[in-house]
Scaffold this active site. Structure first.
Site, PDB file in Angstrom:
ATOM      1  N   ASP A 301       0.875  -1.166   0.000  1.00  0.00           N
ATOM      2  CA  ASP A 301       0.000   0.000   0.000  1.00  0.00           C
ATOM      3  C   ASP A 301       0.920   1.226   0.000  1.00  0.00           C
ATOM      4  O   ASP A 301       2.128   1.127   0.271  1.00  0.00           O
ATOM      5  CB  ASP A 301      -0.945  -0.008   1.215  1.00  0.00           C
TER       6      ASP A 301
HETATM    7  C1  NOJ Z   1      -3.969   4.030   0.000  1.00  0.00           C
HETATM    8  C2  NOJ Z   1      -5.150   3.125   0.060  1.00  0.00           C
HETATM    9  O1  NOJ Z   1      -5.155   2.452   1.289  1.00  0.00           O
HETATM   10  C3  NOJ Z   1      -5.183   2.124  -1.070  1.00  0.00           C
HETATM   11  O2  NOJ Z   1      -6.379   1.428  -1.017  1.00  0.00           O
HETATM   12  C4  NOJ Z   1      -5.026   2.810  -2.381  1.00  0.00           C
HETATM   13  O3  NOJ Z   1      -5.079   1.883  -3.428  1.00  0.00           O
HETATM   14  C5  NOJ Z   1      -3.716   3.576  -2.393  1.00  0.00           C
HETATM   15  N1  NOJ Z   1      -3.733   4.557  -1.310  1.00  0.00           N
HETATM   16  C6  NOJ Z   1      -3.459   4.290  -3.712  1.00  0.00           C
HETATM   17  O4  NOJ Z   1      -4.330   5.348  -3.849  1.00  0.00           O
END
Ligand code: NOJ
Length: 934
Positions: A301
């Site tokens: 993430d």
């Molecule tokens: C953080 C989020 O938790 C995740 O779900 C997302 O895909 C990424 N940011 C990218 O935006």
């Protein structure tokens, strides 16, 4: 580990610059001294599991692996590194981009949110959220939505769709991102995430199933974010869970995702038993890559990586967005991964495995034949804008404004219809369309005064709620509000008068209107989203289950004067309805969830009877204090310790908790009414003679390597004469032939045994685990061990859909009943259909911690009915065999005709069935215009 020293200044910079992290409210809180409580329990521990399993092309991955191995064999070390490392936040046009391999014409890969559409793009659709797919209980609709969403991603030039979601599963009803996923039941979620992934990947787009694992709340998911809200925590929350709960609840849908072939999995921000999600060798190496035999790649993430070599050894394959923290220009990988291989800290085989896994996913979905260059920009809607938005450099054509929507509005409307759950109906619905005076009341019926996309990432709750907030969103192409659709319907039918009051606080006007109304449609909502946005004090997670915008008072004001009040709820999950649900003047209640762009149209179809509602609640609506779980909002482990969230409720979340504690919910999991009625009869449970369950044995081959590594350090220097360095951009190159100087690592040179776990670089053959053997787990787990049949009759006057549900009692130490089958059936009035479901071995097994395997339960009771509490038929499954015997397991299992199981209970009620020079690596994006040298 070397980042310990780097993180502090970098993170302060982020705090200072990134406004979402520092709200005024957060600042105020930060300035007050919060008391620390300390954690008194024994800290949960996550055991080390090494080495990281190398992909072997198992299941149906073999052809993809052959291609991936051939591709990776040609790559230089720096090219391999470029596949694994993002170019940095806002370095290219997608929310994440890898480096490219121009020498082979291989482009940067584009990762883009979201689980319900294409985020940050124009001319795309806003699909219903995952929670609405769950409310349809319809695998076919899940698949169709997956196809449609991914077609849009493909058209826009996305390689990896960052969805679907099964983490959070939905442990806490207030959990901010539960709506992005499906349901707090692992079986329902697993049954719907599988077809979603198959749908996405059928289009040639890679699915990224997220967030792995136990990312069950927004509070404290990331320390910088929490600090921005004024919490003095320096580490992410640790979700502490036992092995049984992990397997039977939270890992379950991920197993289905892996079995469905998900190309990638995103590891999460939180810690699991005090080890970070993207550094956790137990969850990544052991559970995911060994037990579940995952053949694709693990992506971090955004900013969830916390160390360099050790994360690679723990099973991370791709870092996103590539920089340590947004806009630092530093990376744990990139240059440092190149160095790690050159100085021998990271074995070549691990880097090769990372690259092969990424390329295997690429070939597995057929991306090589479906590639479309990225033609939109996450950071600007202008046609021409900086290609490297982080540093506002290189103006180029970034938005081609291609319309990706096709005819997806129809599938969106169909899911909206099918997910509408009728919770109460005293004969008020369907409306005839001849009502003399229709009142539409409540802000949730209308438009956002700022426009449907007026709040970035939907970070406000204005107007009708059709999706939550955060990265799990897309921009609306339009949003048909309930007010518009109802008014249109009434005007087109030419009868009656219709008035709307959209200000929840216009009390006297509301009372005046409702007094005269033949029917009052009252719209209420409750919103939530991702933790980086705070809406009205809700820091991602909801503060409580109360309706927003004083919804209870709104309903009260209307019911006090109108005896035909229909309440429509748009919400991200359960809400507290206790104040009004049994008020006689509330003649009907509808839960419409988060239906996406066709919200009003889908609702009108149900309100006026064009569609007979057949949705069922994908969660329990109870009194707020009756849930076994909630979000932790106060750090409990001092300033420097990670907040400890012990999942002491074990398996007893949502309906399982209500059932175990004997608490009557208001509307139970699986509940939903129809405009017709159904009866259930003739339950027959038939054991099937499946092949005996065989624990998987044996061992892998030794770790393979692909190609040889050029060890001449000078070959990896930044190719100054060939490409222009973009500031903050992450490259695989070295800045000096002195590796230490190039690394920026203050701890460079520390003896490996002080930070590399034992066995982490071992390349010798490794043992398989008993519950493993194929993607998703031991194939014998999917052998059919019983069939369930029943007759479902439509006893009413109109055709309708019934979701027939199968629950199983697995005995001591288990919840009273767990969902293990369902089918949505359309039944004509007066007709009977045969519901049929197959129970797999896994469906009737529990996790045995000692043997680390599933063990089949003897004689479990099987229930069938229309909800988790309306189960008119039950029978014992006899003849179940225990696990542990020896012959080969097969996924089909041989099916005998079996003997119908004797005991069938009453039978009433309604419900369903069945290396050239490194210099040739460019800055990462061959299709972008070259720098003008500015
Ligand atoms: C953080 C989020 O938790 C995740 O779900 C997302 O895909 C990424 N940011 C990218 O935006």
């Amino acid at each position: 580990m070397w980042l310990a020293n780097l993180v502090a200044p970098a993170f302060l910079a982020v705090l200072a610059s990134a406004s979402p992290f520092e709200k005024s409210e957060g600042l105020a809180k930060r300035q007050t001294i919060l008391p620390y409580t300390s954690y008194n329990g024994t800290l949960a521990y996550s055991p080390p599991k090494y080495p990281s399993p190398w992909g072997r092309g198992s299941g149906n991955w073999s052809a993809a692996y052959d291609k991936a191995r051939a591709f990776v064999s040609q790559l230089t070390l720096a090219e391999k590194v470029n596949l694994t490392t993002g170019v940095g936040w806002e370095g290219e046009q997608c929310v994440g981009n890898t480096g490219s391999i121009p020498r082979l014409g291989f482009p940067s890969l584009c990762m883009q949110d979201s689980p319900l559409g294409v985020r940050f793009a124009d001319y795309v659709s806003a699909f219903p959220a995952g929670i609405n797919v769950a409310a349809t209980w319809d695998r076919g609709l899940a698949y169709a939505r997956g196809v449609a969403m991914a077609e849009e991603h493909r058209t826009k030039g996305v390689d990896v769709q960052l969805g679907p979601v099964c983490g959070p599963l939905g442990r806490a009803p207030e959990g901010g991102r539960n709506w992005e996923g499906f349901a707090p039941d692992p079986y329902l979620t697993g049954q719907l995430i599988g077809p979603t992934i198959e749908g996405i990947q059928s289009t040639g787009v890679i699915a990224c199933t997220k967030h792995y694992i136990l990312n069950e709340q927004e509070h404290f998911r990331q320390a910088p974010e929490a600090q921005g809200y004024g919490y003095n925590v320096t580490e992410s929350v640790s979700s502490n869970v036992d092995d049984k709960t992990l397997h039977e609840l939270y890992l379950w849908p991920f197993a289905d995702a892996v079995r469905a072939g998900t190309g990638s999995i995103m590891c999460s921000y939180n810690q699991v038993n005090n080890s970070y999600g993207c550094s956790n060798s137990y969850t990544l190496n052991y559970l995911l890559k060994n037990e579940l035999d995952f053949q694709g790649f693990v992506m971090s993430d955004w900013q969830a990586q916390h160390s360099g070599v050790s994360d690679a050894l723990a099973g991370l394959d791709m870092t996103m967005p590539g920089d340590t923290l947004f806009l630092t220009g530093q990376s744990y990988w990139g240059t440092n991964l190149t160095i790690a291989v050159l100085n021998g800290t990271l074995p070549q085989y691990r880097l090769d495995d990372m690259a092969v896994r990424i390329m295997a996913a690429y070939y597995y979905v057929g991306r090589d034949t479906h590639y479309v260059p990225t033609n939109f920009d996450s950071w600007s809607r202008d046609t021409y804008a900086p290609i490297h938005a982080a540093v506002e450099s290189q103006i180029g054509l970034v938005n081609q404004h291609i319309d990706a929507r096709a005819n997806h509005a129809s599938i969106i409307r169909a899911i909206g219809q099918a997910s509408t759950v009728l919770l109460k109906n005293n004969g008020a619905l369907p409306l005839s369309g001849n009502e003399k005076w229709t009142a539409i009341i409540g802000e949730d019926a209308g438009s956002n005064p700022y426009g449907a996309n007026g709040c970035s990432d939907r970070g406000c709750n204005n107007g009708t709620l059709a999706m939550g907030w955060g990265s799990g969103t897309s921009d609306f192409p339009y949003l048909v509000t309930p007010e518009q659709a109802i008014q249109n319907y009434i005007l087109n039918s030419g009868k009656g008068e219709v008035f709307a009051i959209l200000d929840n606080y216009a009390q006297s006007q509301i009372v005046t209107l409702a007094k005269q109304a033949s029917v009052s449609l009252v719209f209420v909502n409750a919103d939530s989203g991702e933790g980086y946005i705070n809406v009205d004090g809700n820091e991602g997670d909801r503060k409580n289950l109360t309706l927003w915008l004083d919804g209870d008072r709104l309903i009260h004001n209307v019911t006090s004067v109108c005896n035909n009040t229909i309440v429509v709820i748009h919400s991200v999950g359960p809400v507290d309805v206790s104040a009004w649900y049994n008020n006689d003047n509330v003649t009907a209640v509808i839960w419409a969830g988060l239906p996406g762009q066709e919200s009003g149209n889908a609702l009108v179809d149900v309100l006026y009877g064009k569609i007979n509602p057949g949705g069922k609640l994908p969660f329990t609506i109870g009194r707020p204090t009756d849930y076994t779980t909630s979000v932790m909002t106060t750090p409990n482990n001092g300033q420097f310790g990670a907040p400890q969230q012990d999942f002491t409720e074990g398996l007893l979340i949502d309906y399982r908790g209500f059932d175990a504690n004997g608490i009557e919910p208001i509307y139970e999991f699986g509940f939903g009414l129809s405009y017709t009625t159904f009866s259930y009869s003739n339950l027959v449970v038939t054991p099937v003679n499946a092949a005996p369950y065989t624990p998987f044995t044996g061992q892998t081959s030794a770790a393979p390597t692909y190609g040889t590594v050029d060890t001449n350090v000078a070959d990896y220097l930044f190719p100054n004469g060939t490409i222009e360095r973009v500031p903050l951009y992450i490259y695989p190159y070295l800045n000096s032939t002195n590796l230490q100087a190039s690394s920026s690592d203050p701890d460079y040179g520390l003896p490996a045994n002080q930070y590399l776990p034992s066995g982490s670089s071992d390349s010798s053959p490794q043992p398989f685990v008993p519950a493993g053997g194929a993607p998703g787990g031991n194939p014998g787990l999917w052998a059919t061990v019983a069939t369930v049949q029943a007759t479902i009759t439509n006893t009413g006057k109109v055709a309708g859909d019934e979701v027939v549900q199968v629950y199983v009692s697995l005995g001591d130490g288990e919840p009273p009943r767990v969902l293990r089958g369902f089918e949505r059936l359309t039944i004509a009035p007066g007709a009977s259909v045969t519901f049929q479901a197959e129970l797999t071995r896994k469906d009737v097994s529990t996790w045995d911690v000692a043997s680390q395997n599933w063990v089949q339960v003897s004689n479990p009771t099987i229930y069938i009915g229309s909800s988790s509490r309306k189960l008119p038929l039950s029978a014992k499954l006899s003849g179940g065999s225990s696990s542990g015997s020896s012959s080969a397991a097969s996924s089909g299992g041989s099916k005998s005709t079996g003997v119908p199981v004797s005991q069938i209970s009453d039978g009433q009620i309604q419900a369903t069935r069945t290396a050239p020079p490194v210099s040739q690596i460019s800055d990462g994006q061959p299709q972008s215009p070259k720098s003008t040298g500015s």
